[in-house]
Write a protein that holds these residues in place. Structure first.
Motif, short mmCIF file in Angstrom:
data_model
loop_
_atom_site.label_atom_id
_atom_site.label_comp_id
_atom_site.label_asym_id
_atom_site.label_seq_id
_atom_site.Cartn_x
_atom_site.Cartn_y
_atom_site.Cartn_z
N ALA A 23 71.52 80.55 35.13
CA ALA A 23 73.03 80.35 34.98
C ALA A 23 73.31 81.55 34.37
O ALA A 23 74.63 82.21 34.71
N ALA A 24 72.73 81.94 33.52
CA ALA A 24 73.06 83.22 32.56
C ALA A 24 73.14 84.62 33.25
O ALA A 24 73.94 85.25 33.28
N ALA A 25 72.04 84.55 34.11
CA ALA A 25 71.81 85.82 34.98
C ALA A 25 73.07 85.85 36.27
O ALA A 25 73.29 87.00 36.34
N ARG A 26 73.14 84.62 36.72
CA ARG A 26 74.25 84.77 37.68
C ARG A 26 75.43 84.87 37.00
O ARG A 26 76.45 85.87 37.77
N LEU A 27 75.81 84.72 35.97
CA LEU A 27 77.09 85.06 35.22
C LEU A 27 76.94 86.61 34.79
O LEU A 27 78.27 87.13 35.24
N GLN A 28 76.09 87.07 34.48
CA GLN A 28 75.86 88.59 34.13
C GLN A 28 76.16 89.26 35.29
O GLN A 28 76.80 90.45 35.64
N ALA A 29 75.27 88.67 36.48
CA ALA A 29 75.71 89.42 37.80
C ALA A 29 77.19 89.45 38.13
O ALA A 29 77.69 90.61 38.81
N LEU A 30 77.76 88.39 37.95
CA LEU A 30 79.25 88.36 38.34
C LEU A 30 79.94 89.42 37.33
O LEU A 30 81.13 90.02 37.85
N MET A 31 79.68 89.62 36.16
CA MET A 31 80.38 90.30 35.25
C MET A 31 80.35 91.73 35.61
O MET A 31 81.10 92.66 35.23
N ASN A 32 78.95 92.10 36.31
CA ASN A 32 78.95 93.44 36.42
C ASN A 32 79.56 93.95 37.92
O ASN A 32 79.21 94.90 38.39
N THR A 33 80.17 92.89 38.46
CA THR A 33 80.59 93.31 39.73
C THR A 33 82.28 93.32 39.69
O THR A 33 82.92 92.44 38.89
#
Length: 503
Positions: A364-374
């Motif tokens: 979940a943390a990695a998916r959220l970080q991927a969203l913040m990088n987009t």
């Protein structure tokens, strides 16, 4: 309108309510309208009946009830949406469309949410800004009544409420979500506790309500809830089922003996591998608790009858529960044996649960970080799925392009964190769930040993089952309580994590 003039009323709405069309579902209206209006409309005008009614609705001249609107077909709702939005609330719907990302707006879930708003506006009048929380709750109730097999909590049926909150038309104290509103009723009255079991004998029903009110000051709500179930369902409800017309607490020996025998078992519905549900008779685990509740019920009434004979005297009769029926020594041993057996069964799975919670948190943390990088409106891939981030800057919503599902990734990461934190806390401390819920950073203290001066962390547990405060030595892996890391994205206040156990 010429046809509506034939019905009583001073307004068009009153005439519509008096006409047979207001109580007919959408399909019946289209089929029966030409016959109703044949005297007022010629053959050339009958084809325009649906268009005329649509014009009256869009102009807020006639407001059909929600059940009538819910019975309309998708094609009818598309025509209503196309006509109503420009006529009634063009600015509000335009602002809403600009706020929602295009993928969600054009998906089936988005269309369902948009049609929900159109139906509410058509039934209640006004614009989007005039929709209240009560209108949303009433719409969900009408939707559930119109189609009992449909899940009224499905995301497409409650998304419109989230849109209204994002639009800012609802007050600040409005509920954050309607998904679980029907599941949380809070504490109810003693009358409601008894009436949910359908006691048919009115005098006994009133007696049970009065008895619960007398016990209420000395019991918590959970105990009252269990007591009402034991008396109104397990005891008197069973007697009414097997002895219709019973109206006295003075039970014959054969009646009480048969009830005690039935109380030992219960019917359990179990789903078989083939999908069929089969009823199985199993032993009841809380027999002693039911017997104690019934015995206390009889003995309390007999005692109270001495002080208030006019009120309790007519119900004072011998108790059918004897001393041998409430012997709890064996029951306590069986309960302890079941608990120990359940613990032995589940203990080997504890490391698996801990690893799963940790894995879900990292994902979940990695998916959220991927969203913040987009950037807003962009797409990103994660674990084989492709997501599109919401176009509005500062939000953490994303849409799964393959399924059309809209997810708040910050909320998902927050839930994954607290699930991991609870699993780790319970694993390292061994406390009860209610004790964990009372824990805070004030529960962690430091104690210096007088012998060698070593600092030992202690976890103070608030009084719970034993009504005594206890202290547990800190595990080697649970030694610090630090502030939750700051996030690079805005987080609502109710989602903030004040502290975190470093395990």
């Amino acid at each position: 309108m010429q046809w509506l003039e034939t019905f009583p009323g001073t307004t068009w709405q009153q005439r519509w309510n008096a006409s047979p069309a207001s109580t007919r579902p959408g399909n019946d209206w289209a089929r029966l309208a030409p016959g109703w209006i044949g005297t007022a409309a010629g053959s050339s005008q009958r084809q325009a009946l649906s268009g005329g009614l649509l014009s009256l609705i869009c102009a807020d001249v006639v407001r059909p009830a929600l059940p009538w609107l819910l019975s309309r077909t998708s094609a009818n709702m598309t025509s209503l949406r196309i006509g109503l939005i420009p006529a009634r609330a063009p600015e509000g719907f335009a602002q809403l469309e600009a706020m929602i990302d295009s993928a969600t707006w054009s998906s089936k879930v988005g269309r369902d949410a948009l049609h929900s708003l159109v139906k509410i506006v058509a039934a209640k009048g006004g614009t989007l800004a005039d929709i209240t929380v009560g209108d949303a709750v009433e719409y969900l109730a009408a939707l559930k009544a119109a189609n009992k097999t449909a899940n009224a909590k499905a995301r497409g049926n409650t998304l419109f409420y989230a849109w209204l909150r994002d639009l800012g038309t609802l007050p600040a104290e409005a509920p954050s979500s309607l998904r679980y509103l029907a599941n949380t009723s809070g504490q109810v009255s003693m009358e409601q506790l008894v009436d949910r079991f359908g006691v048919r004998c009115r005098p006994v029903r009133d007696l049970l309500v009065d008895y619960l009110k007398e016990r209420q000051p000395r019991l918590d709500y959970t105990s009252l809830n269990n007591l009402s179930r034991h008396l109104a369902s397990n005891f008197w409800g069973d007697l009414e089922q097997h002895h219709p017309g019973i109206d006295s607490l003075h039970l014959a020996p054969e009646v009480s003996a048969a009830w005690k025998q039935r109380c030992q078992t219960r019917i359990e519905r179990r789903r078989q591998p083939d999908g069929k549900v089969r009823e199985v008779v199993t032993g009841r685990a809380n027999v002693a608790s039911i017997m104690l509740s019934v015995r206390a019920f009889y003995l309390d009434i007999a005692q109270w009858a001495i002080d208030e004979p006019a009120r309790w005297g007519p119900w004072a009769v011998p108790s059918p529960i004897k001393d041998a029926d409430v012997a709890v020594v064996k029951d306590n041993k069986r309960r302890k044996a079941r608990m120990d057996h359940r613990t032995r069964e589940r203990l080997p799975a504890l490391p698996v649960v801990a690893r799963a919670a940790s894995s879900c948190l990292k994902e979940a943390a990695a998916r959220l970080q991927a969203l913040m990088n987009t950037p807003p409106g962009g797409q990103f891939a994660f674990a084989g799925d492709t997501f599109r981030r919401a176009a509005k800057d500062g939000t953490t919503w994303a849409v799964n392009i393959a399924t059309g599902r809209r997810v708040d990734l910050a909320l998902a990461e927050s839930r994954a964190f607290w699930a991991w934190a609870m699993v780790e806390f319970l694993q390292h401390t061994g406390v009860r769930i209610e004790e964990m819920l009372e824990a805070s950073h004030h529960s962690l203290i430091q104690y210096r040993l007088p012998t060698n001066g070593e600092m030992v962390p202690l976890l103070q547990i608030a009084p719970s089952k034993t009504d005594e405060e206890t202290s547990h030595p800190g595990q080697p892996g649970a030694r610090r309580c630090t502030q939750r890391d700051h996030r690079p994205h805005p987080r609502p206040a109710h989602r903030c994590r004040p502290l975190r156990l470093q395990l």
